[in-house]
Design an enzyme around this catalytic site. Structure first.
Site, PDB file in Angstrom:
ATOM      1  CB  SER A 140      14.556  13.844 -14.545  1.00 14.27           C
ATOM      2  OG  SER A 140      13.607  12.382 -15.256  1.00 14.27           O
TER       3      SER A 140
ATOM      4  CG  ASP B 193      13.707   0.646 -11.957  1.00 12.53           C
ATOM      5  OD1 ASP B 193      12.817   0.329 -11.608  1.00 12.53           O
ATOM      6  OD2 ASP B 193      13.952   1.217 -11.934  1.00 12.53           O
TER       7      ASP B 193
END
Ligand SMILES: Nc1ncnc2c1ncn2[C@@H]1O[C@H](COP(=O)(O)OP(=O)(O)OP(=O)(O)O)[C@@H](O)[C@H]1O
Length: 675
Positions: free
Chosen positions: A409, A527
């Protein structure tokens, strides 16, 4: 009020008109009372009944005679009581007569008032307001008198509106005067005159109110028209205003881009640049140090040469001294040698200090070089991006400058032209060469992330505002903009943070995690790493990136949920259970506890506790985390024992023994309450 009222009044007043015979009647009654004849009760009873009737019809409860009191008087067997009864009744009757007369005049006046009011009720809300004010005053006075309740419906039966209510009120007044000769007196005429004046004034006021009402209506229409024009204008201006704002933002962003590129050029001269290296037919890129590094290296080389020269002289001095042997003037030689040796030693110490300074400068330049390389990469990514020409996405998000590029991204700083705030637009691009399956899986993954993230509203979690498709291969998520860089960039600039600063970051992360674990659907972030902790302009830490997050289903056992996406994530920050190969690992919020422990260690010591210098692949190959049974702490920088113990608790090897998020959140080390 009705004709009954007048009837009662006239019957009552006819009694009253017979006043000349009243003393005679009383005398007769007294005589009968003395003889205690049965008629002694009857005559006062008639008087009482007339009085009661009048009182009920006209008098207020407080002024009127209650039936019980009359009855109890009647029931009295006492002689004196009987006499008292007659006197009392006579007085009471007089009182009622007086009050009914007065009441009647007032009733007529109030009746007019009611008519005017009921008329004005039809005028409009504003006038009504005024009238209500007056009405309340009137009804209050009615309350005082008790019986004259301002009931427009009752009044209407008397004052038929057929020939105009005010006219009727005049007639009513005349009727009252005619029916009751007692009103022909001077006082009642004055009253009537004043009432007429009052009616005239009210009529005038009514006319004025009607005019005012019509003015207000006109004004309202005018305002409505103006409002509509304004709305139309606003609608017409909206795109223009948007254009002006976005043009201004574009101008600023262009200036920022220019400034950023200029700074990179200047820093490149100082710190270095990427050059093209040819080796035969192979062309590759390599870093070439800039002038600052060259000067630094020259300085270091000179210092080294200087140091070597001094050390050489020192060796010679020592050799000369030993060659001269025992026979020479030992004392004088000894002094000379000592003196020279002291000079050399002093010089060597000074060279060492200079070297240390140069090394510190080199470390600083290395950090600047890292920033420069990141900025160069960002500029290169921005120049290569297809979204770099200030598009407006979804008719509201004005894309400005690229913040950074992740694995799949690009994140742009943008301005929301509807909500008027800066946002971060994350543009997810599917590679054209990907298979349909891979594209679908990526989209599924992103939608899942969106669905988790969009429901999260907490000061320490980055908000997700919006998601939309740009084209079949690209979609955009709109996030809260965090202007203060991420923890990864912070740690690259300053690898070691003071314990106080590191601790407050950890406390904030835990507040976000507690929120995730107190929801009905618990979430494991999975994460947590420096790049996923952002800072806003005030320095508040916020957790972001829920791409790998897991929703803990209700039916999950105490051991945790199955880890189906093994292999994903950043290995330095994941606990040993995530590397379990023999069976599907069961995980819980304890994964996040481990990750925060690693983060804290890294902030305090400038390196990760396990596999710091290893690649992801090497960590996996060498079972680095599976072997991470014990955490060691460097002696420097010095860190409190409480901090070390807290890290040990977070990095407890056994998943079963490691505390979960809610337990760690209660840890005294994280508490900010005053002791
Ligand atoms: N909400 C935000 N506000 C400000 N900057 C942001 C925001 N989200 C991301 N960024 C910045 O954009 C850059 C790219 O972020 P992104 O999350 O795509 O990359 P990453 O975390 O490095 O990569 P990946 O998610 O693929 O591992 C980073 O420098 C990050 O600091």
């Amino acid at each position: 009020m009705s004709d009954d009222m007048l009837l009662h009044f006239s019957s009552n007043s006819s009694n009253q008109s017979d006043q000349s015979s009243l003393p005679t009647k009383i005398a007769k009654l007294e005589a009968r009372m003395v003889g205690k004849t049965s008629s002694a009760v009857t005559a006062p009873a008639q008087v009482q009944s007339t009085l009661w009737s009048a009182a009920v019809k006209f008098g207020s409860p407080s002024d009127s005679l209650p039936p019980e009191s009359l009855v109890s008087s009647d029931d009295s067997e006492d002689e004196n009581g009987g006499e008292f009864l007659i006197q009392a009744n006579t007085q009471k009757r007089q009182k009622v007569e007086d009050s009914t007369l007065f009441e009647h005049v007032e009733a007529a006046a109030d009746a007019r008032q009611v008519i005017v009011e009921s008329d004005s009720n039809k005028v409009g809300p504003d006038v009504n307001k005024k009238k209500h004010g007056r009405g309340r005053g009137s009804s209050a006075s009615s309350r005082g008198r008790g019986y004259r309740v301002c009931d427009p419906t009752r009044m209407e039966t008397v004052f038929s509106p057929s020939n105009g209510q005010l006219e009727n009120s005049h007639k009513m007044q005349e009727r009252v005067s005619n029916d009751h000769p007692g009103l022909d007196g001077h006082t009642s005429l004055e009253e009537v005159t004043s009432l007429r004046a009052k009616v005239a004034a009210l009529e005038e006021e009514l006319t004025k109110s009607r005019e005012e009402n019509s003015d207000h209506r006109n004004q309202r229409q005018q305002l409505e028209k103006e409002l509509k024009d304004l709305k139309d204008y606003e609608l017409q201006m909206k795109p223009k205003r948007m254009k002006i704002i976005s043009d201004l933002l574009i101008t600023i962003s262009k200036a920022e881009r220019q400034e950023a590129r200029m700074k990179v050029r200047q820093d490149s001269l100082r710190l270095g640049n990427v050059g093209v290296v040819r080796a035969g037919t192979v062309i590759s890129e390599a870093w070439e140090d800039g002038q600052a590094f060259k000067d630094l290296n020259t300085h270091l080389r000179n210092l080294l040469e200087n140091k070597e020269a001094v050390e050489r002289q020192r060796k010679l001095l020592k050799k000369r001294q030993s060659d001269k042997g025992e026979g020479s003037d030992t004392e004088a030689v000894h002094d000379d040698v000592l003196f020279l040796d002291e000079v050399y030693k002093s010089r060597l110490a000074s060279i060492k200090r200079e070297e240390e300074t140069v090394m510190r400068d080199r470390d600083r330049y290395e950090l600047e070089k890292g920033r420069l390389i990141r900025e160069m990469k960002r500029i290169r990514d921005e120049d290569g991006s297809r979204f770099n020409n200030f598009q407006i996405l979804n008719h509201r998000y004005a894309l400005l400058n690229l913040l950074g590029k992740g694995g799949f991204s690009e994140v742009y700083k943008a301005f929301d032209l509807v909500e008027h705030r800066y946002v971060a637009c994350k543009l997810h691009g599917l590679h054209a060469q990907w298979s349909e399956d891979k594209k679908q899986s990526y989209i599924r993954h992103a939608i899942r992330e969106y669905n988790i993230h969009k429901t999260l509203v907490h000061p320490h979690i980055v908000r997700l505002w919006d998601i939309f498709e740009i084209d079949p291969n690209t979609f955009c998520t709109v996030l809260e903009y965090c202007s203060g860089k991420d923890l990864d960039i912070v740690l690259k600039a300053t690898p070691v943070l003071p314990e106080k600063e590191a601790r407050i970051i950890i406390v904030q992360i835990f507040q976000g995690l507690v929120y995730l674990n107190k929801r009905s659907q618990k979430i494991i972030h999975y994460d947590l790493k420096p790049g996923n902790v952002l800072f806003d302009e005030l320095g508040f830490a916020k957790v972001t990136d829920f791409g790998l997050s897991k929703i803990v289903e209700d039916d999950v056992g105490s051991q945790g949920m199955e880890l189906t996406s093994q292999g994903a994530g950043t290995y330095w920050y994941l606990p040993p259970e995530c590397f379990e190969l023999n069976k599907t690992p069961l995980i819980s919020s304890k994964v996040d506890v481990w990750s925060v422990g690693i983060l804290f260690y890294q902030m305090l010591f400038g390196r990760r506790p396990f596999g710091h210098d290893q690649s992801q692949e090497k960590i996996l190959r060498e079972d680095t985390i599976i072997k991470a049974r014990k955490v060691d702490f460097p002696s420097r920088p010095s860190v409190s024992n409480e901090a070390k113990d807290f890290i040990r608790r977070c990095l407890t090897y056994s998943q079963a023994e490691r505390p979960d998020v809610l337990t760690v959140a209660q840890d005294p080390y994280l508490s900010y309450t005053k002791k």
